[in-house]
Scaffold this motif. Structure first.
Motif, PDB file in Angstrom:
ATOM      1  N   GLY A 143       0.803  -1.210   0.000  1.00 16.89           N
ATOM      2  CA  GLY A 143       0.000   0.000   0.000  1.00 16.89           C
ATOM      3  C   GLY A 143       0.837   1.263   0.000  1.00 16.89           C
ATOM      4  O   GLY A 143       0.392   2.315   0.446  1.00 16.89           O
ATOM      5  N   TYR A 144       2.078   1.170  -0.506  1.00 20.89           N
ATOM      6  CA  TYR A 144       2.977   2.315  -0.495  1.00 20.89           C
ATOM      7  C   TYR A 144       2.524   3.386  -1.479  1.00 20.89           C
ATOM      8  O   TYR A 144       1.911   3.092  -2.504  1.00 20.89           O
ATOM      9  CB  TYR A 144       4.399   1.882  -0.854  1.00 20.89           C
ATOM     10  N   VAL A 145       2.872   4.639  -1.167  1.00 17.31           N
ATOM     11  CA  VAL A 145       2.574   5.781  -2.023  1.00 17.31           C
ATOM     12  C   VAL A 145       3.892   6.375  -2.501  1.00 17.31           C
ATOM     13  O   VAL A 145       4.788   6.644  -1.702  1.00 17.31           O
ATOM     14  CB  VAL A 145       1.758   6.852  -1.273  1.00 17.31           C
ATOM     15  N   GLY A 146       4.005   6.564  -3.805  1.00 18.34           N
ATOM     16  CA  GLY A 146       5.213   7.156  -4.372  1.00 18.34           C
ATOM     17  C   GLY A 146       4.894   8.422  -5.131  1.00 18.34           C
ATOM     18  O   GLY A 146       3.953   8.458  -5.920  1.00 18.34           O
ATOM     19  N   ILE A 147       5.633   9.478  -4.877  1.00 16.31           N
ATOM     20  CA  ILE A 147       5.491  10.740  -5.594  1.00 16.31           C
ATOM     21  C   ILE A 147       6.788  10.988  -6.350  1.00 16.31           C
ATOM     22  O   ILE A 147       7.846  11.133  -5.749  1.00 16.31           O
ATOM     23  CB  ILE A 147       5.201  11.910  -4.641  1.00 16.31           C
ATOM     24  N   GLY A 148       6.709  10.979  -7.672  1.00 25.22           N
ATOM     25  CA  GLY A 148       7.894  11.132  -8.498  1.00 25.22           C
ATOM     26  C   GLY A 148       8.696   9.857  -8.638  1.00 25.22           C
ATOM     27  O   GLY A 148       9.814   9.878  -9.151  1.00 25.22           O
ATOM     28  N   THR A 149       8.161   8.742  -8.192  1.00 25.22           N
ATOM     29  CA  THR A 149       8.830   7.458  -8.315  1.00 25.22           C
ATOM     30  C   THR A 149       7.787   6.377  -8.524  1.00 25.22           C
ATOM     31  O   THR A 149       6.698   6.438  -7.947  1.00 25.22           O
ATOM     32  CB  THR A 149       9.676   7.134  -7.073  1.00 25.22           C
ATOM     33  N   SER A 150       8.122   5.390  -9.353  1.00 21.85           N
ATOM     34  CA  SER A 150       7.184   4.304  -9.621  1.00 21.85           C
ATOM     35  C   SER A 150       7.380   3.126  -8.689  1.00 21.85           C
ATOM     36  O   SER A 150       6.576   2.200  -8.685  1.00 21.85           O
ATOM     37  CB  SER A 150       7.350   3.822 -11.081  1.00 21.85           C
ATOM     38  N   GLU A 151       8.445   3.145  -7.897  1.00 26.37           N
ATOM     39  CA  GLU A 151       8.739   2.039  -6.999  1.00 26.37           C
ATOM     40  C   GLU A 151       8.958   2.553  -5.578  1.00 26.37           C
ATOM     41  O   GLU A 151      10.089   2.587  -5.083  1.00 26.37           O
ATOM     42  CB  GLU A 151       9.970   1.264  -7.488  1.00 26.37           C
ATOM     43  N   PRO A 152       7.916   2.983  -4.877  1.00 27.18           N
ATOM     44  CA  PRO A 152       8.087   3.441  -3.490  1.00 27.18           C
ATOM     45  C   PRO A 152       8.500   2.294  -2.588  1.00 27.18           C
ATOM     46  O   PRO A 152       7.990   1.179  -2.706  1.00 27.18           O
ATOM     47  CB  PRO A 152       6.684   3.960  -3.122  1.00 27.18           C
ATOM     48  N   SER A 153       9.440   2.549  -1.701  1.00 28.35           N
ATOM     49  CA  SER A 153       9.965   1.523  -0.803  1.00 28.35           C
ATOM     50  C   SER A 153       9.487   1.706   0.620  1.00 28.35           C
ATOM     51  O   SER A 153       9.817   0.898   1.493  1.00 28.35           O
ATOM     52  CB  SER A 153      11.497   1.534  -0.836  1.00 28.35           C
ATOM     53  N   ASP A 154       8.733   2.770   0.889  1.00 24.11           N
ATOM     54  CA  ASP A 154       8.189   3.033   2.212  1.00 24.11           C
ATOM     55  C   ASP A 154       6.738   3.455   2.052  1.00 24.11           C
ATOM     56  O   ASP A 154       6.218   3.582   0.949  1.00 24.11           O
ATOM     57  CB  ASP A 154       9.000   4.126   2.925  1.00 24.11           C
ATOM     58  N   ARG A 155       6.066   3.659   3.192  1.00 19.68           N
ATOM     59  CA  ARG A 155       4.678   4.093   3.142  1.00 19.68           C
ATOM     60  C   ARG A 155       4.505   5.323   2.271  1.00 19.68           C
ATOM     61  O   ARG A 155       3.530   5.465   1.550  1.00 19.68           O
ATOM     62  CB  ARG A 155       4.164   4.385   4.557  1.00 19.68           C
ATOM     63  N   LEU A 156       5.494   6.235   2.310  1.00 20.97           N
ATOM     64  CA  LEU A 156       5.507   7.400   1.439  1.00 20.97           C
ATOM     65  C   LEU A 156       6.929   7.631   0.958  1.00 20.97           C
ATOM     66  O   LEU A 156       7.822   7.872   1.767  1.00 20.97           O
ATOM     67  CB  LEU A 156       4.988   8.648   2.167  1.00 20.97           C
ATOM     68  N   SER A 157       7.143   7.537  -0.345  1.00 22.17           N
ATOM     69  CA  SER A 157       8.452   7.798  -0.944  1.00 22.17           C
ATOM     70  C   SER A 157       8.318   8.993  -1.880  1.00 22.17           C
ATOM     71  O   SER A 157       7.466   8.990  -2.767  1.00 22.17           O
ATOM     72  CB  SER A 157       8.948   6.576  -1.723  1.00 22.17           C
TER      73      SER A 157
END
Length: 262
Positions: A143-157
């Motif tokens: 359920g991670y959210v990524g801003i400016g990245t397609s592969e978030p590694s944390d809850r919010l990357s």
């Protein structure tokens, strides 16, 4: 002749009246029963069957006609779930684009992901390829959210800067333990040797570690506070040592004065 014209005029008037009335009406559905679009209705009030490329609902932004192909530009699309297995061929369930563009899906997309795109540049024949501005991964991927990245590694990357009025970080290991009597305060002589060898304070990440792995805001604040508390204890100890030396000097000066006065 006049009767014939009158009948024709009356028929034309009736046709215009009926057409105007029908066009002015709003499409309504009965209060009971279910609606099926492209499929038989189910127990839901509205059931929409998947169409081309498994698209259930699509709001188009327009078309670009190339020499041999027509590129379709969805502004808002809802895609039906293909499967629950991560695959490069699986499509995002909801796609938002800020302006028309032809694009390919990011790798390793689940059907339950949500992707937000913005058109980036035009490439001849291949159309417009977008930048992925935001992604909400499926619960299967944390359920991670990524801003400016397609592969978030944390809850919010976030791949970029963050501006906020206030950030609150919870930390369960706040270093008040430094002031406990059982705390082993490292002597300054050992700290000096460590700095000469490692080029950073003991217990503090090195520049290389920060560059490669980053730092946790809450953890780093706790580390800095621990060093401040340790420094405070060293200053207190040095102050006491300085006062002891001053008192010894005062006693020696007094003894010397008494000897000279004899």
């Amino acid at each position: 002749m006049d009767k014939t014209l009158s009948k024709l005029s009356l028929a034309a008037f009736g046709l215009v009246f009926v057409s105007t009335t029908l066009c002015a009406q709003t499409n309504t559905l009965p209060a009971s029963g279910n609606l099926g679009i492209g499929t038989s209705p189910t127990t839901s009030k509205i059931t929409i069957g998947a169409g081309e490329s498994n698209k259930s609902i699509e709001i188009k932004g327009g078309n670009y006609f190339g020499s041999n192909e027509t590129y379709r530009f969805p502004a808002l699309s809802f895609f039906s779930t293909l499967d629950a297995v991560k695959s490069s061929t699986a499509s995002a369930e909801i796609v938002f684009t800020d302006r028309p563009g032809t694009f390919t899906w990011a790798p390793n997309v689940r059907a339950s992901d949500i992707h937000f795109y913005t058109a980036h540049q035009y490439i001849s024949h291949f159309g417009t390829y977008p930048d992925l501005t935001m992604v909400i991964k499926s619960t299967q991927d944390g359920g991670y959210v990524g801003i400016g990245t397609s592969e978030p590694s944390d809850r919010l990357s976030v791949n970029g800067k963050i501006r906020a009025r206030e950030i609150k970080v919870d930390n369960l290991n706040w270093p008040d333990y430094v002031f406990e009597k059982t705390y082993d305060l490292q002597p300054l002589t050992e700290v000096e040797l460590f700095i000469k060898e490692k080029k950073h304070l003991p217990g503090v990440p090195s520049a290389r570690e920060v560059q490669e792995e980053g730092v946790s805001l809450g953890e780093m604040n706790a580390i800095l506070l621990r060093k401040i508390e340790e420094l405070t204890l060293h200053i207190i100890a040095l102050k006491k040592e300085n006062e002891r030396v001053q008192e010894e000097n005062r006693q020696q000066e007094l003894a010397i004065k008494q000897i000279l006065e004899k």
